[in-house]
Structures are given as structure tokens and as C-alpha cells.
Design a protein around this motif. Structure first.
Motif, PDB file in Angstrom:
ATOM      1  N   THR A 198      12.984  -2.447  -2.761  1.00 38.01           N
ATOM      2  CA  THR A 198      13.582  -1.354  -3.525  1.00 38.01           C
ATOM      3  C   THR A 198      12.508  -0.623  -4.308  1.00 38.01           C
ATOM      4  OG1 THR A 198      15.676  -2.552  -3.683  1.00 38.01           O
ATOM      5  CG2 THR A 198      15.308  -0.786  -5.287  1.00 38.01           C
ATOM      6  N   TRP A 199      11.610  -1.362  -4.937  1.00 40.44           N
ATOM      7  CA  TRP A 199      10.469  -0.793  -5.658  1.00 40.44           C
ATOM      8  C   TRP A 199       9.675   0.137  -4.749  1.00 40.44           C
ATOM      9  CZ3 TRP A 199       7.821  -0.371 -10.172  1.00 40.44           C
ATOM     10  CH2 TRP A 199       6.461  -0.081 -10.093  1.00 40.44           C
ATOM     11  N   ARG A 200       9.370  -0.350  -3.543  1.00 38.13           N
ATOM     12  CA  ARG A 200       8.580   0.440  -2.594  1.00 38.13           C
ATOM     13  C   ARG A 200       9.351   1.668  -2.109  1.00 38.13           C
ATOM     14  NH1 ARG A 200       3.495  -1.671  -0.661  1.00 38.13           N
ATOM     15  NH2 ARG A 200       3.863   0.020   0.777  1.00 38.13           N
ATOM     16  N   ALA A 201      10.617   1.500  -1.781  1.00 40.36           N
ATOM     17  CA  ALA A 201      11.427   2.603  -1.249  1.00 40.36           C
ATOM     18  C   ALA A 201      11.595   3.722  -2.276  1.00 40.36           C
ATOM     19  CB  ALA A 201      12.784   2.091  -0.788  1.00 40.36           C
ATOM     20  N   ALA A 202      11.717   3.351  -3.539  1.00 41.80           N
ATOM     21  CA  ALA A 202      11.895   4.358  -4.598  1.00 41.80           C
ATOM     22  C   ALA A 202      10.564   4.956  -5.052  1.00 41.80           C
ATOM     23  CB  ALA A 202      12.622   3.736  -5.791  1.00 41.80           C
ATOM     24  N   ALA A 203       9.465   4.428  -4.531  1.00 44.58           N
ATOM     25  CA  ALA A 203       8.118   4.906  -4.864  1.00 44.58           C
ATOM     26  C   ALA A 203       7.855   4.884  -6.368  1.00 44.58           C
ATOM     27  CB  ALA A 203       7.874   6.303  -4.281  1.00 44.58           C
ATOM     28  N   CYS A 204       8.284   3.818  -7.017  1.00 45.08           N
ATOM     29  CA  CYS A 204       8.096   3.664  -8.461  1.00 45.08           C
ATOM     30  C   CYS A 204       6.617   3.612  -8.833  1.00 45.08           C
ATOM     31  CB  CYS A 204       8.803   2.406  -8.955  1.00 45.08           C
ATOM     32  SG  CYS A 204      10.571   2.367  -8.604  1.00 45.08           S
ATOM     33  N   ASP A 205       5.791   3.229  -7.857  1.00 40.71           N
ATOM     34  CA  ASP A 205       4.355   3.133  -8.116  1.00 40.71           C
ATOM     35  C   ASP A 205       3.713   4.479  -8.423  1.00 40.71           C
ATOM     36  OD1 ASP A 205       4.892   3.820  -5.394  1.00 40.71           O
ATOM     37  OD2 ASP A 205       2.868   3.229  -4.823  1.00 40.71           O
ATOM     38  N   ARG A 206       4.379   5.579  -8.074  1.00 40.38           N
ATOM     39  CA  ARG A 206       3.818   6.906  -8.381  1.00 40.38           C
ATOM     40  C   ARG A 206       3.581   7.072  -9.875  1.00 40.38           C
ATOM     41  NH1 ARG A 206       8.144  10.776  -5.797  1.00 40.38           N
ATOM     42  NH2 ARG A 206       9.354   9.246  -6.929  1.00 40.38           N
ATOM     43  N   CYS A 207       4.448   6.486 -10.684  1.00 40.61           N
ATOM     44  CA  CYS A 207       4.305   6.612 -12.139  1.00 40.61           C
ATOM     45  C   CYS A 207       3.879   5.309 -12.809  1.00 40.61           C
ATOM     46  CB  CYS A 207       5.616   7.088 -12.761  1.00 40.61           C
ATOM     47  SG  CYS A 207       6.064   8.765 -12.257  1.00 40.61           S
ATOM     48  N   HIS A 208       4.355   4.181 -12.291  1.00 41.32           N
ATOM     49  CA  HIS A 208       4.101   2.902 -12.943  1.00 41.32           C
ATOM     50  C   HIS A 208       2.925   2.142 -12.343  1.00 41.32           C
ATOM     51  CE1 HIS A 208       7.600   3.230 -15.516  1.00 41.32           C
ATOM     52  NE2 HIS A 208       8.291   3.646 -14.465  1.00 41.32           N
ATOM     53  N   GLY A 209       2.276   2.738 -11.339  1.00 37.55           N
ATOM     54  CA  GLY A 209       1.100   2.125 -10.731  1.00 37.55           C
ATOM     55  C   GLY A 209       1.453   1.137  -9.638  1.00 37.55           C
ATOM     56  N   PRO A 210       0.554   0.941  -8.687  1.00 38.47           N
ATOM     57  CA  PRO A 210       0.835   0.059  -7.557  1.00 38.47           C
ATOM     58  C   PRO A 210       0.993  -1.409  -7.951  1.00 38.47           C
ATOM     59  CG  PRO A 210      -1.449   0.758  -7.538  1.00 38.47           C
ATOM     60  CD  PRO A 210      -0.760   1.552  -8.608  1.00 38.47           C
TER      61      PRO A 210
ATOM     62  N   GLU B  74       1.225  -1.893 -13.579  1.00 37.28           N
ATOM     63  CA  GLU B  74       0.443  -1.946 -14.805  1.00 37.28           C
ATOM     64  C   GLU B  74       0.383  -0.616 -15.533  1.00 37.28           C
ATOM     65  OE1 GLU B  74      -3.144  -3.580 -13.145  1.00 37.28           O
ATOM     66  OE2 GLU B  74      -2.414  -5.626 -13.404  1.00 37.28           O
ATOM     67  N   GLY B  75       1.094   0.387 -15.022  1.00 39.51           N
ATOM     68  CA  GLY B  75       1.188   1.670 -15.690  1.00 39.51           C
ATOM     69  C   GLY B  75       0.194   2.688 -15.172  1.00 39.51           C
ATOM     70  N   MET B  76       0.607   3.926 -15.253  1.00 36.79           N
ATOM     71  CA  MET B  76      -0.226   5.100 -14.977  1.00 36.79           C
ATOM     72  C   MET B  76       0.307   6.201 -15.875  1.00 36.79           C
ATOM     73  SD  MET B  76      -0.989   4.891 -10.824  1.00 36.79           S
ATOM     74  CE  MET B  76      -0.725   6.600 -10.618  1.00 36.79           C
ATOM     75  N   VAL B  77       1.051   7.126 -15.294  1.00 35.41           N
ATOM     76  CA  VAL B  77       1.732   8.141 -16.103  1.00 35.41           C
ATOM     77  C   VAL B  77       2.863   7.474 -16.885  1.00 35.41           C
ATOM     78  CG1 VAL B  77       3.094  10.259 -16.019  1.00 35.41           C
ATOM     79  CG2 VAL B  77       1.155   9.965 -14.469  1.00 35.41           C
TER      80      VAL B  77
ATOM     81  N   GLY C  22       9.723  11.707 -19.027  1.00 33.77           N
ATOM     82  CA  GLY C  22       9.429  11.908 -17.610  1.00 33.77           C
ATOM     83  C   GLY C  22      10.083  10.910 -16.672  1.00 33.77           C
ATOM     84  N   MET C  23      10.870   9.985 -17.209  1.00 34.49           N
ATOM     85  CA  MET C  23      11.551   8.993 -16.373  1.00 34.49           C
ATOM     86  C   MET C  23      12.858   9.586 -15.863  1.00 34.49           C
ATOM     87  SD  MET C  23      11.809   5.873 -15.198  1.00 34.49           S
ATOM     88  CE  MET C  23      13.062   4.728 -14.642  1.00 34.49           C
ATOM     89  N   PRO C  24      12.985   9.740 -14.530  1.00 34.60           N
ATOM     90  CA  PRO C  24      14.218  10.321 -13.996  1.00 34.60           C
ATOM     91  C   PRO C  24      15.373   9.339 -14.038  1.00 34.60           C
ATOM     92  CG  PRO C  24      12.810   9.622 -12.199  1.00 34.60           C
ATOM     93  CD  PRO C  24      12.026   9.412 -13.476  1.00 34.60           C
ATOM     94  N   SER C  25      16.570   9.867 -13.950  1.00 41.39           N
ATOM     95  CA  SER C  25      17.767   9.045 -13.800  1.00 41.39           C
ATOM     96  C   SER C  25      17.884   8.638 -12.333  1.00 41.39           C
ATOM     97  CB  SER C  25      19.008   9.841 -14.201  1.00 41.39           C
ATOM     98  OG  SER C  25      20.169   9.176 -13.742  1.00 41.39           O
TER      99      SER C  25
END
Length: 133
Positions: free
Chosen positions: A49-61, A64-67, A95-98
């Protein structure tokens, strides 16, 4: 209509009257990890689910955080109820979407929480996991 769907999804996630319930007994573990990177089927679903939602774009791969903030640190203090609320409602000012309209996220929210909590607890030692064989 969207509000009703959101309430149904939150109820399906196990939140009732402000209390958190699980489908199994309260003594069941949130996640199972072997050798730091092999996880139970539910936690593996959370990783997917993490990968499919591409959460790493903001929270880092590695979460550990990014944007966005480090989820490894955030889940040390964020309750499950607050986690669900944050994903459902977002934090638009930050910047966190619903994600309330995304059934892939909302129907797998328990699994996503288990995966991220395992990372935060240090039991899952790498961002990429596989299933326990």
C-alpha cells in the motif's frame, strides 16, 4: 455521499466511538517480523500500500522524511486514531493530501499502520520487505 463513504471506511478500519478495536483478540501482535525484513501477510500488504500510494515522494524511500516528516519518528508518538484521521482528512496546510477517496489506502489502513509502526519500532530494519515463507 463522500462523507458516508469516509465514515464506512473509518468504521472498517476498526474505529468505533474513539476506541480502536481489532478483528482478532487484543493480544494479537500488530505485526510479525523475522530477520528484520520478512513480515506477515498483513504487514506485507501495508508495504505494498505504501508503494502503490507513492508515499515515498514526500516521506522518503526509507520513511525518514523529505518534504514530509519522518514517519519513523512520527509513529513513535502518533496514536493509531490520529494516524487514521491524518490519512483520511489530510493536513492540507502542511501539504499532506486527504486519502479518504482512495479505497486502496483506506481499506488497507490497518496494514499500512502495521508496516509503518514496525519501521518506527525498529523491528522492520529496512524499508523493503518480503513475506515470511
Amino acid at each position: 455521499m463522500q462523507h458516508r463513504v469516509l465514515l464506512s471506511l473509518i468504521a472498517a478500519a476498526g474505529l468505533t466511538g474513539g476506541a480502536i478495536t481489532t478483528a482478532s483478540a487484543a493480544d494479537a501482535p500488530l505485526y510479525t517480523v523475522v530477520d528484520g525484513t520478512k513480515v506477515d501477510a498483513n504487514t506485507l500488504k501495508g508495504f505494498k500500500t505504501w508503494r502503490a500510494a507513492a508515499c515515498d515522494r514526500c516521506h522518503g524511500p526509507n520513511q525518514e522524511g523529505m518534504v514530509g516528516p519522518s514517519l519513523i519518528e512520527s509513529l513513535k508518538v502518533l496514536s493509531k486514531a490520529d494516524f487514521v484521521k491524518t490519512l483520511a482528512d489530510g493536513r492540507l496546510e502542511k501539504g499532506m493530501p486527504s486519502w479518504s477517496a482512495n479505497p486502496g489506502v483506506m481499506t488497507n489502513i490497518d496494514a499500512l499502520y502495521a508496516y509503518l509502526k514496525g519501521r518506527s519500532d525498529g523491528k522492520i530494519t529496512a524499508a523493503k520487505v518480503t513475506g515470511i515463507e
